[in-house]
Design a protein around this motif. Structure first.
Motif, PDB file in Angstrom:
ATOM      1  N   VAL A  99      -3.369   7.635   4.367  1.00  0.00           N
ATOM      2  CA  VAL A  99      -4.613   6.880   4.216  1.00  0.00           C
ATOM      3  C   VAL A  99      -4.341   5.385   4.397  1.00  0.00           C
ATOM      4  CG1 VAL A  99      -6.406   6.184   2.560  1.00  0.00           C
ATOM      5  CG2 VAL A  99      -5.810   8.604   2.820  1.00  0.00           C
ATOM      6  N   VAL A 100      -3.288   4.898   3.749  1.00  0.00           N
ATOM      7  CA  VAL A 100      -2.929   3.482   3.878  1.00  0.00           C
ATOM      8  C   VAL A 100      -2.563   3.169   5.331  1.00  0.00           C
ATOM      9  CG1 VAL A 100      -1.232   1.719   3.202  1.00  0.00           C
ATOM     10  CG2 VAL A 100      -2.232   3.246   1.472  1.00  0.00           C
ATOM     11  N   TYR A 101      -1.774   4.028   5.942  1.00  0.00           N
ATOM     12  CA  TYR A 101      -1.360   3.821   7.326  1.00  0.00           C
ATOM     13  C   TYR A 101      -2.578   3.764   8.252  1.00  0.00           C
ATOM     14  CZ  TYR A 101       0.677   4.623  11.895  1.00  0.00           C
ATOM     15  OH  TYR A 101       1.012   4.516  13.217  1.00  0.00           O
ATOM     16  N   THR A 102      -3.502   4.691   8.077  1.00  0.00           N
ATOM     17  CA  THR A 102      -4.700   4.711   8.921  1.00  0.00           C
ATOM     18  C   THR A 102      -5.502   3.429   8.743  1.00  0.00           C
ATOM     19  OG1 THR A 102      -4.790   7.118   8.923  1.00  0.00           O
ATOM     20  CG2 THR A 102      -6.843   5.960   9.419  1.00  0.00           C
ATOM     21  N   GLY A 103      -5.662   3.004   7.499  1.00  0.00           N
ATOM     22  CA  GLY A 103      -6.371   1.743   7.249  1.00  0.00           C
ATOM     23  C   GLY A 103      -5.693   0.569   7.918  1.00  0.00           C
ATOM     24  N   LEU A 104      -4.371   0.524   7.820  1.00  0.00           N
ATOM     25  CA  LEU A 104      -3.635  -0.554   8.477  1.00  0.00           C
ATOM     26  C   LEU A 104      -3.730  -0.451   9.996  1.00  0.00           C
ATOM     27  CD1 LEU A 104      -0.459  -0.678   6.212  1.00  0.00           C
ATOM     28  CD2 LEU A 104      -2.222  -2.450   6.423  1.00  0.00           C
ATOM     29  N   TYR A 105      -3.600   0.759  10.511  1.00  0.00           N
ATOM     30  CA  TYR A 105      -3.646   0.949  11.961  1.00  0.00           C
ATOM     31  C   TYR A 105      -4.973   0.437  12.529  1.00  0.00           C
ATOM     32  CZ  TYR A 105      -2.019   3.166  16.282  1.00  0.00           C
ATOM     33  OH  TYR A 105      -1.556   3.405  17.538  1.00  0.00           O
ATOM     34  N   MET A 106      -6.049   0.703  11.805  1.00  0.00           N
ATOM     35  CA  MET A 106      -7.370   0.337  12.308  1.00  0.00           C
ATOM     36  C   MET A 106      -7.720  -1.126  12.087  1.00  0.00           C
ATOM     37  SD  MET A 106      -9.479   3.818  11.482  1.00  0.00           S
ATOM     38  CE  MET A 106     -11.010   3.147  12.138  1.00  0.00           C
ATOM     39  N   THR A 107      -7.008  -1.820  11.183  1.00  0.00           N
ATOM     40  CA  THR A 107      -7.396  -3.193  10.858  1.00  0.00           C
ATOM     41  C   THR A 107      -6.382  -4.258  11.237  1.00  0.00           C
ATOM     42  OG1 THR A 107      -6.539  -2.961   8.602  1.00  0.00           O
ATOM     43  CG2 THR A 107      -8.876  -2.445   8.955  1.00  0.00           C
ATOM     44  N   VAL A 108      -5.119  -3.907  11.375  1.00  0.00           N
ATOM     45  CA  VAL A 108      -4.089  -4.908  11.661  1.00  0.00           C
ATOM     46  C   VAL A 108      -4.303  -5.482  13.057  1.00  0.00           C
ATOM     47  CG1 VAL A 108      -1.625  -5.144  12.183  1.00  0.00           C
ATOM     48  CG2 VAL A 108      -2.349  -4.087  10.043  1.00  0.00           C
ATOM     49  N   LYS A 109      -4.284  -6.809  13.120  1.00  0.00           N
ATOM     50  CA  LYS A 109      -4.504  -7.487  14.399  1.00  0.00           C
ATOM     51  C   LYS A 109      -3.390  -8.467  14.741  1.00  0.00           C
ATOM     52  CE  LYS A 109      -9.455  -7.068  13.900  1.00  0.00           C
ATOM     53  NZ  LYS A 109     -10.680  -7.737  13.592  1.00  0.00           N
TER      54      LYS A 109
END
Length: 156
Positions: A111-121
C-alpha cells in the motif's frame, strides 16, 4: 496446564488481498484517462490508450497516468512471489503468528509502495519508493527461505 490457543491463520487470505491491491491504480488510471481525454480513450484496446493519448494530454496528467499504470503492473509482477511464499510457508507449517505478521507487513508495504509510486515526482524521493519496494520483496523471500529450511530439515 495452560492451553495455547492458535491464532486464526489468515495468511492464505492475504493472497487475494495482495492481488486486489493491484487494481486501484488501474481503475484510477483508466477513469482519469477517460475523463482527461473527453472519453476518447478506448476500452477495446486499453493498453494503447496512454501512447495514443500522450500528444493530447498535458504532460503532468500523462505522467500521473504512467505512474498509475506502473504501480498496477508492479503489483501484478510481485504477486506470484508473494502467493508462492504464503503457500510454501503454510505447507511448511511456519508459525501462524509470524505468517500473519509477515502477510500484514507485505500488504502494508505494498500500500505504501503504491502510494509512493503514484505520487513521487522527484529523483530523490524515488529512492524512498525503491527502498519500500525492496522491503516488500524481502518479505516473501524471507518466508520462502524459512519454508525451504523447514522442509529441507523435515522438521514439520
Amino acid at each position: 496446564m495452560a492451553s495455547t490457543v492458535q491464532p486464526y491463520n489468515w495468511s492464505i487470505h492475504a493472497i487475494p488481498a495482495a492481488y486486489l491491491l493491484a487494481f486501484p491504480p488501474y481503475l484510477y488510471q483508466f477513469a482519469r484517462c477517460m475523463t482527461a481525454s473527453n472519453y476518447t480513450a478506448t476500452n477495446i484496446v486499453p493498453r494503447t490508450n496512454l501512447e495514443l493519448l500522450k500528444p493530447k494530454l498535458p504532460n503532468n496528467v500523462w505522467q500521473s497516468l504512467v505512474r498509475a499504470r506502473g504501480a498496477h503492473l508492479n503489483a501484478l509482477e510481485g504477486f506470484p512471489l508473494f502467493a508462492a511464499a504464503m503457500i510454501a510457508g503454510n505447507y511448511a507449517k511456519l508459525d501462524t503468528r509470524e505468517m500473519n505478521t509477515l502477510a500484514a507487513d507485505y500488504l502494508l508495504l505494498r500500500v505504501v509502495y503504491t502510494g509512493l509510486y503514484m505520487t513521487v515526482k522527484s529523483e530523490a524521493a524515488s529512492y524512498l519508493r525503491s527502498t519500500v519496494y525492496a522491503a516488500s520483496l524481502s518479505v516473501p523471500l524471507y518466508v520462502l527461505w524459512k519454508a525451504g529450511n523447514r522442509i529441507a530439515a523435515d522438521k514439520f
